[in-house]
Motif scaffolding. Sequence first.
Motif: not given
Length: 294
Positions: A14-15, A21-23, A30-31, A44-45
């Motif tokens: 997941g991480s 996705l962030i990149a 997120g949770y 990580n943003g």
Amino acid sequence: MKADTGIVGLGIMGSAMAGRLIAAGHSVAGYDPDDAAMERHRENGGRAAKSAGEVAKCAPVVLLSLPGSAALESVTADICVNGKAGCVLVELSTLPIDEKITARDALAEKGMSLIDCPVSGTGAQAVSGDLVVLASGDAEAVERCGPVFDAIARETRYLGAFGNGMKMKLVANLLVAIHNTAAAEALVLAQKAGLDLEETFEVICAGAGSSRMFEIRGPMMVEGRYSPPTMKNDVWRKDLDLIAQFAAGLGAPAPLFSVTDRLYAEAEAMGLGGEDTAAVKRVLEELAVKDNGS
């Protein structure tokens, strides 16, 4: 809080997906119940939600990367109460099909869609986006998730009816289990023969005997280093049990898998549950010592 994508479960897989996705420019809510995982997500943003339900309230597409059946049940219950109608939930985990169906039906009553989309690949592959999404279920919902899948995977295969994704994942994981053990067996043989393991790895990768598992986990086996894990042995146990039940239920013979399954069980018994599945090489090394001592 608003985001264009959400993810529940920020473990190894997941991480890595959240990072992809962030990149790619997505805003990612997120949770995870683990505070350390949440802190890493923020660093990580990512945007931190207080619950799975909050994620499904603020994001139209939510990925579920969960460790087991109890987590799916708990997350589904929360989202049914607090999620927003119209949300598409993407179940990425390796879990029993009937439990995914139960979750799908409960969410449908609340106006939300659940699609069955396990991924083929390791945690290390997830970091580089080298995954294949095995998508099944509502075709329109799968298509809606296209931009998300493009960010986390190199390929998406639509397989039709809900549950076909899990069926394909179990077939793929049977091969992963066998190929990973075969890689360990070959390297132990090379080790016993006095061959240089780094050279052996390079030679096998260049020839017909290689496999994706040999290429991915071979370096860990050569170094004898099984941490940090890309897939923990104790989590892998769940996947192996599902494969065994699936094959037995269909009356499909799986003799190679059965032998392999016992070796992974021995890895857990040796205290290697928290290490990478490449540590099956340690099991074979121990067997070699016992055979020499007998």
